[in-house]
Write an enzyme that holds these catalytic residues in place. Structure first.
Site, PDB file in Angstrom:
ATOM      1  N   ARG A 281       0.826  -1.211   0.000  1.00 32.68           N
ATOM      2  CA  ARG A 281       0.000   0.000   0.000  1.00 32.68           C
ATOM      3  C   ARG A 281       0.854   1.253   0.000  1.00 32.68           C
ATOM      4  NH1 ARG A 281      -5.087  -1.648   3.966  1.00 32.68           N
ATOM      5  NH2 ARG A 281      -5.481  -3.597   2.861  1.00 32.68           N
ATOM      6  N   ARG A 296       1.592   1.595  10.445  1.00 34.47           N
ATOM      7  CA  ARG A 296       1.125   1.916   9.088  1.00 34.47           C
ATOM      8  C   ARG A 296       2.313   1.793   8.148  1.00 34.47           C
ATOM      9  NH1 ARG A 296      -3.347   4.709   7.480  1.00 34.47           N
ATOM     10  NH2 ARG A 296      -3.737   5.410   9.597  1.00 34.47           N
ATOM     11  N   GLU A 368      -7.594   0.607  14.617  1.00 32.13           N
ATOM     12  CA  GLU A 368      -8.165  -0.349  13.673  1.00 32.13           C
ATOM     13  C   GLU A 368      -7.244  -1.550  13.415  1.00 32.13           C
ATOM     14  OE1 GLU A 368      -9.055   1.362   9.862  1.00 32.13           O
ATOM     15  OE2 GLU A 368      -9.070  -0.593   8.910  1.00 32.13           O
ATOM     16  N   SER A 371     -11.137  -4.652   9.267  1.00 31.72           N
ATOM     17  CA  SER A 371     -12.138  -3.907   8.551  1.00 31.72           C
ATOM     18  C   SER A 371     -13.016  -4.920   7.848  1.00 31.72           C
ATOM     19  CB  SER A 371     -11.433  -2.991   7.563  1.00 31.72           C
ATOM     20  OG  SER A 371     -12.366  -2.184   6.941  1.00 31.72           O
TER      21      SER A 371
END
Length: 451
Positions: A281, A296, A368, A371
């Site tokens: 990503r 992240r 988080e 999801s």
RNA sequence: GCCGGGGUGCCCGAGUGGACUAAGGGGUGGGCCUUGAGAGCCCAUGUCCUUUAUGGGACGCCCGGGUUCGAAUCCCGGCCCCGGCGCCA
């Protein structure tokens, strides 16, 4: 019938409502209706002219001399008119398809209407988070009005980014030099812990009846367009230079594409897949967020749940998938909450999304980890995945697709590191359910302890 | 990467410029027959359009263009699959 087209023609108010709830342009619906009507009209006209041409054309081989020449002339004229009109039609058709595809999924009634992530709605809590005094106000502000148990503590938790560095579990700085920000080197203990997590999640899903899949880690543009929206391309997808190939951002993408252009017999549904893959990503829309550590990052490994279901069963499956994710985190014994993502924060692909957020004591926040989305027929329409009464029979409609994280390795590692760190010993305890996977390495572990 | 062969419906497979049906077989769904099952027979079985019709029509043979009154069929470009050679964990 594709739900967007169905509502466009039968109940456009529902689409307008959905657009309003998403804080997106409502006029697009009326433009789409006009384009659809125009397209149908022109298509009908052309079909009729083609019919005429076909009649003339078919009798030509039986004609002679004058009759033949006259017929060919007539056919030629018709053919030319049709060609011109078809330019208009293909133009219309492109515009129509483009605008139809730009309409985001219709949000489900149970989605809270809200503008951004601050209006996401926690719906249940599990476990008893340890809240440092300094975070108490923040914690109560966000969670106080819900039914949550917690424990206030004097303890000052150390963030995972500092911990991994201090304990020699990872080297983010060096990775930064050789690959850039948001990359990492992990060393023995963490790699073994990662493997244990992977094995645990796989075993869990296999027991639930999922088929385990290692998919392609790259996809062509066409299938990828079927599973993500345009913004997703820009924000998260890496492209391979000079090839029509893109690195996947999640196994969801190749798993959705697995049945591209297929009609699945009803009795085969639901299809349950557990995907394992690296995820790449760009994190383009996240400048400055979570820049330290491995929370992240540009690459991680993820075990993903993916379901193809009948439309009438998809909401049931949505609850089941989040339920499985919850089971996993309960077994890891880390406090979490489930959040119903509000309309304004929902991506274009999902009709409804739950996040599972686990307690990160050093940040004093839930973050988080999972999801879980019902994308209804958004992906199946674009990938042309239908279902039918029987094998080879005519299709009855588009299947629904759902996806949910089981375990995303780097994030799960940060949660374990922060929640299982024992400061007095400078060690990290291993969650009970993972011990079995690490026992054979017990003499090699430096920082992890099995007790 | 190079050379050769190929891609037709849910599957197998015929068709190489025009029959108003993409032959034939298999599968699947329904019906007839049967005490029941099987066999046999019949019908159905792609997408879209049509101010809704036991109706009509267009499209559809890997994808995109082109030639032609007319293309599964001919031409150009692309993708994929199979075989051989080369390279390779």
């Amino acid at each position: 019938m594709w739900s967007i087209l169905y509502y466009l023609r039968n109940n456009p108010e529902k689409l307008r409502w959905s657009q309003r709830a998403r804080f997106e342009d409502e006029n697009i619906i009326d433009i789409a209706i006009k384009l659809d009507n125009k397209w149908r009209k022109v298509k009908n006209e052309i079909d009729q002219m083609k019919h005429k041409l076909n009649i003339v054309s078919r009798k030509i081989p039986r004609l002679k001399d004058d009759e033949y020449r006259r017929a060919v002339k007539e056919a030629r004229t018709l053919s030319n008119i049709i060609k011109q009109k078809e330019k208009l039609l293909s133009d219309l058709s492109l515009k129509r398809e483009k605008i139809l595809r730009s309409i985001p999924n219709i949000i489900h009634e149970s989605v809270p209407v809200g503008r951004d992530e601050t209006e996401n709605r926690p719906i249940r809590y599990w476990g008893k988070p340890k809240v440092s005094k300094k975070f108490l106000d923040l914690f109560l502000k966000e969670n106080g009005k819900y039914n949550v148990k917690y424990e206030v503590t004097d303890q000052n938790f150390i963030g995972h980014a500092d911990l991994v560095e201090q304990l020699g579990l990872a080297d983010v700085r060096k990775a930064g030099q050789v690959a850039g920000a948001r990359f990492f080197y992990l060393f023995t203990d963490l790699v073994l812990l990662e493997m244990a997590l992977i094995r645990y999640a796989i075993d869990f899903l296999l027991r639930k009846g999922f088929v385990l899949v290692e998919p392609p880690f790259m996809l062509r543009r066409k299938p990828l367009e079927g599973v993500i929206s345009f913004e997703d391309f820009e924000d998260m997808i890496y492209k391979i230079e000079k090839e029509d190939l893109y690195l996947i951002a999640t196994a969801e993408h190749p798993l959705a594409a697995l049945h591209m252009n297929e009609t699945i017999p009803k009795k085969d549904l639901p299809l349950l897949y557990a995907g394992i893959s690296p995820c790449f990503r760009k994190e383009a829309g996240a400048h400055g967020k979570d820049t330290k550590g491995i929370f992240r990052v540009h690459q991680f490994i993820k075990i993903e749940q993916f379901v193809y279901s009948l439309p009438e069963e998809s909401w049931e499956w949505h609850e089941k998938l989040i339920g499985y994710a919850e089971e996993i985190w309960r077994e890891l014994e880390i406090p979490y909450r489930i959040v119903n993502i509000c309309s304004g924060d929902l991506g274009a692909v999902a009709a409804k999304k739950y996040d599972l957020e686990v307690w990160m004591p050093a940040q004093g926040k839930y973050r988080e980890m999972v999801s879980c989305s019902n994308t209804t027929d958004y992906q199946s329409y674009r990938l042309n995945i239908r279902y039918s009464v029987s094998r080879g029979g005519p299709s009855e409609g588009y299947v629904h697709t759902l996806n949910s994280t089981a375990i995303a390795t780097t994030r799960a590692l940060t949660a374990i590191i922060e929640n299982y760190y024992v400061p007095e010993e400078k060690k990290i305890r291993v969650p009970k359910v993972l011990k079995g996977y690490l026992e054979s390495y017990s003499d090699l572990l430096n920082v992890l302890v099995l007790d």
